[in-house]
Scaffold this active site. Structure first.
Site, mmCIF file in Angstrom:
data_model
loop_
_atom_site.group_PDB
_atom_site.id
_atom_site.type_symbol
_atom_site.label_atom_id
_atom_site.label_comp_id
_atom_site.label_asym_id
_atom_site.label_seq_id
_atom_site.Cartn_x
_atom_site.Cartn_y
_atom_site.Cartn_z
ATOM 1 N N GLY A 66 -4.095 -4.582 -4.696
ATOM 2 C CA GLY A 66 -4.804 -3.550 -5.013
ATOM 3 C C GLY A 66 -4.476 -2.050 -5.433
ATOM 4 N N HIS A 67 -4.313 -1.723 -6.537
ATOM 5 C CA HIS A 67 -3.324 -0.923 -6.745
ATOM 6 C C HIS A 67 -4.783 0.081 -7.795
ATOM 7 C CE1 HIS A 67 0.106 -3.735 -7.758
ATOM 8 N NE2 HIS A 67 0.077 -2.806 -6.602
ATOM 9 N N LYS A 76 2.551 1.859 -5.193
ATOM 10 C CA LYS A 76 3.063 1.397 -6.617
ATOM 11 C C LYS A 76 2.160 1.483 -8.045
ATOM 12 C CE LYS A 76 2.763 -2.474 -5.001
ATOM 13 N NZ LYS A 76 2.528 -2.082 -3.463
ATOM 14 N N ASP A 130 0.651 -0.806 -0.217
ATOM 15 C CA ASP A 130 -0.193 -0.077 0.190
ATOM 16 C C ASP A 130 0.482 1.309 0.043
ATOM 17 O OD1 ASP A 130 -2.221 -1.401 0.320
ATOM 18 O OD2 ASP A 130 -1.628 -1.740 2.558
ATOM 19 N N GLN A 161 2.093 -6.000 -2.851
ATOM 20 C CA GLN A 161 2.516 -6.093 -1.835
ATOM 21 C C GLN A 161 3.800 -5.271 -1.697
ATOM 22 O OE1 GLN A 161 1.556 -9.219 -3.287
ATOM 23 N NE2 GLN A 161 -0.518 -8.620 -2.918
ATOM 24 N N GLY A 172 -11.011 -3.013 2.096
ATOM 25 C CA GLY A 172 -11.729 -1.859 3.161
ATOM 26 C C GLY A 172 -11.243 -2.110 4.262
HETATM 27 P P1 IMP Z 1 -3.018 -12.836 1.505
HETATM 28 O O1 IMP Z 1 -1.942 -12.077 1.326
HETATM 29 O O2 IMP Z 1 -4.204 -12.341 1.622
HETATM 30 O O3 IMP Z 1 -2.395 -14.253 1.772
HETATM 31 O O4 IMP Z 1 -2.583 -11.892 3.466
HETATM 32 C C1 IMP Z 1 -1.899 -11.976 3.628
HETATM 33 C C2 IMP Z 1 -1.136 -10.951 5.166
HETATM 34 O O5 IMP Z 1 -0.854 -9.828 3.793
HETATM 35 C C3 IMP Z 1 -1.858 -9.849 5.306
HETATM 36 O O6 IMP Z 1 -1.607 -8.869 6.417
HETATM 37 C C4 IMP Z 1 -2.386 -9.385 4.235
HETATM 38 O O7 IMP Z 1 -3.418 -8.301 5.134
HETATM 39 C C5 IMP Z 1 -1.194 -8.353 3.662
HETATM 40 N N1 IMP Z 1 -1.504 -8.605 2.740
HETATM 41 C C6 IMP Z 1 -1.923 -9.045 0.855
HETATM 42 N N2 IMP Z 1 -1.407 -7.759 0.106
HETATM 43 C C7 IMP Z 1 -1.538 -6.636 0.065
HETATM 44 C C8 IMP Z 1 -1.295 -6.075 -0.101
HETATM 45 O O8 IMP Z 1 -1.483 -5.613 -1.256
HETATM 46 N N3 IMP Z 1 -1.446 -4.759 0.289
HETATM 47 C C9 IMP Z 1 -0.777 -4.737 1.557
HETATM 48 N N4 IMP Z 1 -1.408 -5.581 2.897
HETATM 49 C C10 IMP Z 1 -1.598 -7.103 1.981
#
Ligand code: IMP
Length: 430
Positions: free
Chosen positions: A40-41, A16, A13, A222, A300
């Site tokens: 989510g970009h 990017k 977040d 991420q 969200g």
């Molecule tokens: P997962 O990727 O859904 O397995 O989640 C694992 C961890 O990564 C959790 O803490 C999510 O909130 C975090 N996470 C996954 N994708 C994102 C992202 O795009 N931005 C921020 N945190 C993320």
């Protein structure tokens, strides 16, 4: 021709999407290499907001090739919705092409069910999108790839085998309803029909483009500290988010990469569980959350907020070989009288300056060591050159460059494309 990787230096977040969208102007090919629709970009173009979860952020530009690489895990339903929504809003240029790697793994209904069921046992705070279980199946060689769903007989056989085990786990271990093979088969064969024109050997496409001197932008999702190897395990995602995976996740050799841009938000945020040494539960954290609109673009959820943490950033610089920083959301810090930057952690007398303790229980005990800087009160969203910034905002940027030992190549002062100070373009070799 320079090829550039963009990665996050924090917990995701970092903004990017905006930087990738800006750089896409210079590139011919934009490729996603890991993650899935957990990302989510958010892009704001001409005042219109678009959130992309799977399609590379280059899609909004004319005459590009957008690649969903082999390292990505694809939820077909979400991808179709994304393609259709772009078309219906007139945002999918007719001369821009989208290709999906035949080797990318497909997220199945049981992946989502297991993801959410597991959260009930041990909370990681996942996005519940089935990302982890899909990567587990890939590594245990039980995954279903895009090429598999294109052949009914192969798909049926693989699905049958996989469902035997997952239905046992769902019913006997998680005490949930089993999934129906025929329903899944029918649904996914429909997806296969839709995707067929997009499916390709994307590694080969990229190689051919590079031979013609075309430029590639690798779009990370991420952040470094959510990396399965280098992140704050187990509070991480299930893929390698660092720059090295740009190569593996697309099938392009590492020597093809010339620059790595690390996106660094002017403060730190985190969604989900896990230790966060500079987290704030006060009015400053509240300001970052509200002014920075820190809600997850995918779930969200409210993002946790805190001061900029240079220990985090320095570790990312090292593991991703970052050559330049893109500083984002500097405008959000406006009005804070004294801004803090964490320059080290103190763990019972031991100092950590460029590396995090490996164990989460130890990271949770780290005391941040702060430097304090004077803030600014001026609105900086209209700044277009570094000289347009007030003195104290400039000093903040300069201090970051010194502490991170890297130049800032971009400073973002507003969500729009225009709200950007560009200092150096990584696609132009100096
Ligand atoms: P997962 O990727 O859904 O397995 O989640 C694992 C961890 O990564 C959790 O803490 C999510 O909130 C975090 N996470 C996954 N994708 C994102 C992202 O795009 N931005 C921020 N945190 C993320």
């Amino acid at each position: 021709m320079p090829n550039v990787v963009v990665v996050g230096t924090q917990w995701g977040d970092e903004g990017k999407g905006k930087v990738v969208d800006l750089y896409a102007e210079n590139a011919d090919v934009v490729a996603r290499f890991q993650g899935g629709n957990n990302a989510g970009h958010t892009l704001v173009v001409d005042g219109k907001k678009t959130v992309l979860h799977l399609i590379p952020s280059g899609i909004l530009h004319n005459n590009k090739i957008c690649i969903i690489g082999n390292g990505v895990v694809i939820d077909p339903d979400i991808l179709i919705q994304e393609i259709e929504s772009l078309h219906s809003r007139g945002l999918f240029p007719s001369n821009t092409k989208l290709y999906i790697s035949e080797n990318a793994h497909v997220i199945m209904p049981y992946h989502k069910r297991i993801d959410t069921a597991r959260e009930g046992l041990k909370k990681i705070g996942t996005t519940g999108r089935g990302i982890g279980p899909a990567y587990e199946d890939k590594v245990s060689r039980q995954g279903i790839r895009v090429s598999d769903i294109l052949d009914e007989a192969i798909f049926r056989e693989k699905l049958q085998r996989r469902l035997k085990e997952t239905n046992f786990m769902l019913t006997q271990y998680f005490h949930e309803e089993p999934l129906n093979e025929e329903e899944i088969l029918e649904r996914y064969l429909g997806y296969a029909k839709y995707f067929k024109p997009y499916v390709a050997d994307t590694s080969l496409i990229m190689a051919k483009e590079m031979r013609m001197g075309k430029k590639i932008l690798f779009e990370g999702a991420q952040g470094s500290h959510l990396d399965i190897d280098h992140g704050t395990y187990p509070y991480v995602t299930s893929s390698n988010t660092v720059s090295g995976n740009a190569s593996c996740g697309t099938g392009v050799g590492p020597l093809a990469i010339h620059a790595v841009i690390g996106i660094c938000k002017a403060y730190t945020t985190r969604v989900g569980e896990g230790p966060f040494p500079t987290e704030l539960n006060d009015e400053f954290g509240e300001q970052m959350q509200v002014i920075g609109n820190e809600f997850g673009a995918t779930t969200g959820r409210k993002r946790r907020c805190g001061w900029l943490d240079l220990v985090l950033v320095r570790q990312s610089m090292r593991v991703s070989g970052i050559t330049g920083l893109a500083l984002t959301k500097l405008d959000v810090l406006r009005g804070i009288e004294k801004i803090k930057i964490c320059v080290a952690y103190n763990l019972r007398g031991e100092e950590f300056t460029e590396s995090l303790p490996s164990r989460p229980d130890l990271l949770a005990q780290c005391e941040p060591v702060y430097e304090e800087m004077d803030g600014w009160t001026e609105d900086i969203t209209t700044a277009r050159t570094i000289d347009d910034l007030p003195k104290n905002a400039r000093r903040y940027v300069e201090r970051l460059e010194i502490l991170a030992n890297a130049p800032c190549v971009i400073i973002s002062v507003d969500a729009s494309r225009e709200g950007t100070i560009v200092m150096k373009n990584p696609f132009e070799r100096s």
